[in-house]
Design an enzyme around this catalytic site. Sequence first.
Site, PDB file in Angstrom:
ATOM      1  N   GLU A 168      -3.232   7.132   3.333  1.00  0.00           N
ATOM      2  CA  GLU A 168      -3.122   7.149   2.327  1.00  0.00           C
ATOM      3  C   GLU A 168      -2.193   8.380   1.969  1.00  0.00           C
ATOM      4  O   GLU A 168      -2.499   9.467   1.657  1.00  0.00           O
ATOM      5  CB  GLU A 168      -4.163   6.559   1.916  1.00  0.00           C
ATOM      6  CG  GLU A 168      -5.148   5.780   2.360  1.00  0.00           C
ATOM      7  CD  GLU A 168      -6.623   5.561   1.824  1.00  0.00           C
ATOM      8  OE1 GLU A 168      -6.947   6.785   1.255  1.00  0.00           O
ATOM      9  OE2 GLU A 168      -7.086   3.932   1.253  1.00  0.00           O
ATOM     10  N   ASN A 190      -7.172  13.356   0.745  1.00  0.00           N
ATOM     11  CA  ASN A 190      -7.645  12.175   1.473  1.00  0.00           C
ATOM     12  C   ASN A 190      -9.388  12.382   1.733  1.00  0.00           C
ATOM     13  O   ASN A 190      -9.456  14.021   1.816  1.00  0.00           O
ATOM     14  CB  ASN A 190      -7.430  11.536   2.181  1.00  0.00           C
ATOM     15  CG  ASN A 190      -7.859  10.209   2.364  1.00  0.00           C
ATOM     16  OD1 ASN A 190      -8.018  10.058   3.035  1.00  0.00           O
ATOM     17  ND2 ASN A 190      -6.556   9.565   1.444  1.00  0.00           N
ATOM     18  N   HIS A 410     -18.650  -4.465   1.786  1.00  0.00           N
ATOM     19  CA  HIS A 410     -19.873  -3.579   2.927  1.00  0.00           C
ATOM     20  C   HIS A 410     -18.535  -2.183   3.658  1.00  0.00           C
ATOM     21  O   HIS A 410     -17.646  -2.335   4.184  1.00  0.00           O
ATOM     22  CB  HIS A 410     -19.523  -4.386   4.530  1.00  0.00           C
ATOM     23  CG  HIS A 410     -20.094  -5.630   4.393  1.00  0.00           C
ATOM     24  ND1 HIS A 410     -19.977  -6.088   6.025  1.00  0.00           N
ATOM     25  CD2 HIS A 410     -21.498  -6.271   3.704  1.00  0.00           C
ATOM     26  CE1 HIS A 410     -20.954  -6.751   5.275  1.00  0.00           C
ATOM     27  NE2 HIS A 410     -21.888  -6.854   4.171  1.00  0.00           N
ATOM     28  N   GLU A 498      -5.963  -3.148   4.131  1.00  0.00           N
ATOM     29  CA  GLU A 498      -5.085  -1.988   3.187  1.00  0.00           C
ATOM     30  C   GLU A 498      -4.360  -0.929   4.286  1.00  0.00           C
ATOM     31  O   GLU A 498      -3.034  -0.759   4.029  1.00  0.00           O
ATOM     32  CB  GLU A 498      -6.378  -0.923   2.626  1.00  0.00           C
ATOM     33  CG  GLU A 498      -5.546  -0.177   1.893  1.00  0.00           C
ATOM     34  CD  GLU A 498      -6.820   0.797   1.356  1.00  0.00           C
ATOM     35  OE1 GLU A 498      -6.969   0.961  -0.151  1.00  0.00           O
ATOM     36  OE2 GLU A 498      -7.844   1.142   2.101  1.00  0.00           O
ATOM     37  N   GLU A 504      -5.372   1.481  -5.292  1.00  0.00           N
ATOM     38  CA  GLU A 504      -6.082   2.162  -6.751  1.00  0.00           C
ATOM     39  C   GLU A 504      -5.450   3.705  -7.051  1.00  0.00           C
ATOM     40  O   GLU A 504      -5.786   4.053  -7.503  1.00  0.00           O
ATOM     41  CB  GLU A 504      -7.463   2.610  -5.508  1.00  0.00           C
ATOM     42  CG  GLU A 504      -6.757   2.904  -4.230  1.00  0.00           C
ATOM     43  CD  GLU A 504      -7.950   2.794  -2.853  1.00  0.00           C
ATOM     44  OE1 GLU A 504      -8.199   4.136  -1.994  1.00  0.00           O
ATOM     45  OE2 GLU A 504      -9.515   1.839  -3.114  1.00  0.00           O
TER      46      GLU A 504
END
Length: 709
Positions: A168, A190, A410, A498, A504
């Site tokens: 990310e 992160n 989940h 992802e 996001e």
Amino acid sequence: MNKLFLSLLCMIPICALSQELVSPNSQLTMNFELENGVPTYQLSLEGKEIIKPSSLGFELKDIENLLDGFSVVDTESTTYDETWRPVWGEQSEIRNHYKELLVKLKQDATDRYMNIRFRLFDEGLGFRYEFPEQANLIYFVISEEKTEFALTGDHKAFWIPGDYDTQEYDYTTSKLSEISSLMNKAITPNASQTPFSKTGVQTALMLKTDDGIYINIHEAALVEYACMHLELDEDTFVFESHLTPDAVGNKGYMQAPRNTPWRTIMASKNAGDILLSTITLNLNEPLAYEDTSWIKPVKYIGVWWEMITGKSTWAYADVPSVKLEDTDFENLTPNGKHAANTGKVKRYIDFAAEHGFAQVLVEGWNVGWEDWIGKSKDYVFDFLTPYPDFDLEGLRDYAAQKGVRLMMHHETSGSIRNYERHMDAAYQFMVNHNYNAVKSGYVGNIIPRGEYHYGQWAVNHYLYAVKKAAEYKIMVNAHEAVRPTGLSRTYPNLVGNESARGTEFEAFGGNNPDHTTILPFTRLIGGPMDYTPGVFEQDMSVHNPTNNSWANTTIARQLALYVTMYSPLQMAADLPEVYEKHMDAFQFIKDVGLDWDKSIVLEAEPGDYITYARKEKGKNNWFVGRTNDEKPRTSNISFDFLDDGKEYLMTLYADAKDAHYRKNPKAYQIAKYKVNRKSKLNQFCAPGGGYAISIIEVDKDKLKGLKRL
């Protein structure tokens, strides 16, 4: 399936120390050699060297290494050509055509055997190591894989930091020689991260040479093995494989007979060839399931974005800690901000039903969110118990009445042991309540403690979860898991991942404007991404006054991402009340396809722009998307992909002339034209903008009065 398999075309004398392999179209050439007992390979494109001679082998723990002292026992050369049909994909048919060289090696001093299998396709090379059954190499531990990728110069690279726990990151574009000096800036915070080197980067790595050759390095079929990173020697421009270790520093536990994942190198003078390559899929095993009727592409909305922006919470109560086995959630004082409540979910179900969305994702429905992250908590969720304000059965029935399904969530909080503890019960719970798709998450450090997201142990878990889900006919969208390597060919219920910096982060400070012009060349090489596009409100303070983040995009580009960021799982991420202000633009999200018969690249330059055209599966409708970086540009495309002799209704959703991702992101214009295969478009793309197009075959009377493009 049309299959042609020509095996053992020729046997190479066992004394041979050098062997050439040529791609089916004769564009690529791979040379294998033993140099003083060291296996090496070299790759050229149209006679120009792409990869210089690069060594192959392994460092092993506590026993002799598999690096040198080899002789050639035998070689086999093969040609293979088949066409297969994916359950879903960017193309309805995929050709798998390659020439293969299998080199059988013996390490004479130890009497151990190692094979290397090379497959050369028109657009690139795949190779893997194979350890046959043998007496002197059965169980062994890898200290490091020593595969080299020796580049020919100081290429431009599109990279993110090497990290055992996350991908990310925003991409950095630089020369290879600049990676170490830029690494500190490239590493941003992160929830779980373990960068390992000043010169370590992740795959898929996209490169461009000074003379315009595009190169991509990745891996395929990552099974029972650690994820590979790349470690650069900045003096020689040689990358070496760097495997993710386990909690005690070992990098792989092997038992022969066993194969490694494939290492892939794509090369072309055309950037679009990299985007359209099917090497990663073709190097995976064929479909593992007999029945795939339950696996279907999904367009969905969700109770998610308002938690991401901070408007609402996942947690039901504001308390410092909870224990699932001891807490009476009925008696907790609700915080009044819990998003996954019955009334709000009904609102989303109604919106989905009205606008044709198949599913509604609901995050924060289950108990335990009060202290779920950063606590290294083993028993964190049970995946079964709803909060008091979430009417599980009532919402299930309400959704069914509306022709909508709820999508399960989940979140594991990185506690893999706990997820596996509950997995069968959680999947059966889904079946009992009419859920057929789950978004799983792995935020935070992995438990067992010391393991990493991309180590062999976690990699095994991710595939275990997918295969277990298939027993219950459940589709999986795994977030924070290892980046995909084409396993969706074999296990197509893995409908999304992802594993990169997604939408996001627009609510966490913003993604770079060029981010979506790079991701298709990097992250998407291995498989589709659940990027969650569709953000129409760029100012996060509208949702949450304490959040000053800004989404670096125009509305027109958000529409384009449904075409350029391929996924059979597409979310409309923003809130219903935001879409209701822009229903004319929202129409494209409703119309755009999910599954494709054909995909073509009309324009592409990594870091600058990408323009895709895709034909909807089973229909004669096309959709075009263009994503643009921070510079204003003009896109020039032709519609010669349309059927000859037919005319279509084209709807263009484009940036207005004064649009800008920071100054004027909501400025868009919509126009309708009639088009045919002779039509051309010259379209302005704003900084951080783009455009989206629907091209629908309609009756001629619906084209009356429209201007021809």
